[in-house]
Write an enzyme that holds these catalytic residues in place. Structure first.
Site, PDB file in Angstrom:
ATOM      1  N   PHE A   1       0.856  -1.192   0.000  1.00  0.00           N
ATOM      2  CA  PHE A   1       0.000   0.000   0.000  1.00  0.00           C
ATOM      3  C   PHE A   1       0.885   1.232   0.000  1.00  0.00           C
ATOM      4  O   PHE A   1       1.766   1.372   0.841  1.00  0.00           O
ATOM      5  CB  PHE A   1      -0.923   0.017   1.231  1.00  0.00           C
TER       6      PHE A   1
ATOM      7  N   ASP B   1       9.196   2.739   1.527  1.00  0.00           N
ATOM      8  CA  ASP B   1       7.999   3.426   2.004  1.00  0.00           C
ATOM      9  C   ASP B   1       7.887   3.152   3.497  1.00  0.00           C
ATOM     10  O   ASP B   1       7.461   2.083   3.918  1.00  0.00           O
ATOM     11  CB  ASP B   1       6.765   2.908   1.244  1.00  0.00           C
TER      12      ASP B   1
ATOM     13  N   LYS C   1       2.518   9.711   8.383  1.00  0.00           N
ATOM     14  CA  LYS C   1       1.791   9.219   9.568  1.00  0.00           C
ATOM     15  C   LYS C   1       2.370   9.704  10.918  1.00  0.00           C
ATOM     16  O   LYS C   1       2.118  10.823  11.309  1.00  0.00           O
ATOM     17  CB  LYS C   1       1.690   7.693   9.522  1.00  0.00           C
TER      18      LYS C   1
HETATM   19  C1  PLP Z   1      -0.891   5.177   5.103  1.00  0.00           C
HETATM   20  C2  PLP Z   1       0.162   4.794   4.142  1.00  0.00           C
HETATM   21  C3  PLP Z   1       0.375   5.530   2.966  1.00  0.00           C
HETATM   22  C4  PLP Z   1      -0.524   6.673   2.556  1.00  0.00           C
HETATM   23  O1  PLP Z   1      -0.414   7.752   3.443  1.00  0.00           O
HETATM   24  P1  PLP Z   1      -1.541   8.895   3.398  1.00  0.00           P
HETATM   25  O2  PLP Z   1      -1.055   9.882   4.424  1.00  0.00           O
HETATM   26  O3  PLP Z   1      -2.819   8.241   3.750  1.00  0.00           O
HETATM   27  O4  PLP Z   1      -1.545   9.452   2.038  1.00  0.00           O
HETATM   28  C5  PLP Z   1       1.406   5.151   2.132  1.00  0.00           C
HETATM   29  N1  PLP Z   1       2.200   4.118   2.440  1.00  0.00           N
HETATM   30  C6  PLP Z   1       2.043   3.396   3.565  1.00  0.00           C
HETATM   31  C7  PLP Z   1       2.979   2.263   3.857  1.00  0.00           C
HETATM   32  C8  PLP Z   1       1.007   3.688   4.447  1.00  0.00           C
HETATM   33  O5  PLP Z   1       0.818   2.957   5.542  1.00  0.00           O
END
Ligand code: PLP
Length: 437
Positions: A166, A251, A280
């Site tokens: 994700f 990420d 986050k």
């Molecule tokens: C939550 C998340 C995102 C997206 O972040 P947003 O602030 O919702 O755009 C991208 N990568 C990972 C691994 C995430 O957990």
């Protein structure tokens, strides 16, 4: 015949569509005025402190969710409130035609604490990944231009990403993400993206070539079910990227900012990325995202190549600087590891009693409990049962319960929360038996 154009009053719509402004706000207000892309719980939290939250009716909850791994230092931490209010009385916004002190101080701190030499600020995880993917394409297009191509396109444009990953909800990041349910219905999608099974070195080796400009990977898949990459896999990503002159993007939007017990998860696996994205927990509840990279790659984002209005906002950066200071402190990271052990012991002990988990896994305070076959797909029922007992938890996919509390959560809060969790599971099992009887 010309259609008559009547001036429309701003509120010219059927009277049943919404409440009047000033009417009491309740959960049903959501259905009246919000786009229905979320399905929030019946209660509305109005106040929080530390790892406790209170709803409109004054009911108290213990927060094992942390706003989906966001409130990394809990609610209303005094140092963070002070950073926000101090900055609120100085300056809120200047736009990127000017720079500002909080942004530079935060960038300095990130550079000092990580592999990074350069920082780009934005407002979310998706935007940080969008910047990372665009930078990788730009590097390839600058270094390996294809003659006569439009928009400086290059044959070295492929992005390799993992199934079940994700990376956010912009069209580019949702296409890079390895969960088709999130990109379904939004086509045509950006091209040049390949997906490979996670933790499969052979598949990765087969997919990465001289046409690859980047490999993007979560060191621990969050939304995908709290599944960690093996060290061997992350080393293989590094080696293949070096071999084919592709950029390695980590990420760490969910795994970063202390969540795994190190400031960033790459620090555990000794594979250093070219680009790291973080969001986050970095803002502790204030929207911010950042892309970290080295000077060598950063130079490819020259003046005018990329940007965002709010990126590096002084309020966001002042808050984030205070949060980073707390989450990077050795005593915070020590607490993450101690509470990790406490969570694991409690969850495994409960499982001996109730037999609901197939596996308890995760790192630091990013913990997943996968449900056994009998309860597969029922994650939401556990979340609801917990809320009834005054406990906030999350799911990561339909089969995995997810715990991502404040990194400062106390052992007393974990203990009490686990008691509530025990009652919730007992309740759920009892109601199930009575239905079956
Ligand atoms: C939550 C998340 C995102 C997206 O972040 P947003 O602030 O919702 O755009 C991208 N990568 C990972 C691994 C995430 O957990």
């Amino acid at each position: 015949m010309t259609a008559e154009c009547k001036p429309q009053l701003p509120n010219a719509k059927p009277s049943h569509t919404g409440p009047l402004a000033g009417e009491a706000i309740t959960r049903s207000t959501f259905d009246q005025v919000m786009v229905p892309n979320y399905a929030p719980a019946a209660f509305i939290p109005v106040r929080g402190h530390g790892s406790r939250v209170w709803d409109q009716a004054g009911r108290e909850y213990i927060d094992f969710a942390g706003g989906i791994a966001v409130t990394s230092v809990g609610h209303t931490h005094p140092k963070v409130v002070k950073a926000l209010t101090d900055q609120a009385n100085k300056i809120w916004h200047v736009a990127n035609v000017l720079t500002n002190e909080p942004a530079l101080a935060l960038a300095q701190s990130l550079v000092e604490k990580t592999f990074a030499e350069r920082v780009f600020f934005c407002n979310s995880g998706a935007e940080a990944n969008e910047a990372a993917l665009k930078l990788a394409r730009k590097v390839a297009s600058d270094n390996f231009p294809s003659s006569g191509a439009m928009h400086g396109e290059t044959e070295k444009c492929e992005i390799v990403a993992c199934l079940n990953s994700f990376h956010g909800r912009t069209l580019f990041t949702v296409s890079a993400g390895g969960q088709p349910k999130y990109s379904q219905g939004f086509g045509p999608l950006p091209g040049g993206i390949r997906h490979v099974p996670f933790n499969d070195i052979a598949a990765l080796t087969a997919a990465v070539s001289d046409k690859t400009c980047a490999v993007i990977v979560e060191p621990i898949q969050g939304e995908g079910g709290i599944t960690a990459a093996t060290k061997e896999y992350l080393h293989a990503v590094r080696e293949l990227c070096d071999k084919h002159q592709a950029l390695m993007i980590f990420d760490e939007v969910q795994s970063g900012a202390g969540r795994t017990g190190s400031l960033y998860a790459y620090m555990n696996c000794c594979a250093v990325p070219d680009i790291l994205t973080t969001a986050k927990g970095l803002g502790g509840g204030f929207p911010i995202g950042a892309m970290l990279t080295t000077e060598k790659w950063a130079t490819h984002f020259g003046v005018g190549s990329h940007g965002t209005t709010y990126g590096g906002n002084p309020l966001a950066c002042a808050v984030s600087l205070a949060v980073l200071d707390i989450v990077s402190a050795p005593e915070t990271l020590k607490n993450v590891n101690l509470r990790h052990d406490q969570f694991f012991m409690a969850l495994n002990e409960m499982n001996r009693k109730y037999n609901v988990f197939k596996e308890v896994r995760g790192q630091g305070l990013l913990i997943g409990a996968e449900l056994v076959e009998k309860w597969a797909g029922r994650g939401k029922d556990f979340v609801a049962a917990c809320a009834k007992q005054g406990l906030l938890i999350l799911i990561a996919g339909p089969n995995v319960l997810r715990f991502a509390p404040s990194l400062l959560i106390t052992s007393e809060d974990v203990e009490q929360g686990m008691k509530r969790f025990d009652s919730a599971v007992a309740d759920l099992l009892a109601s199930e038996t009575s239905v079956a009887a």
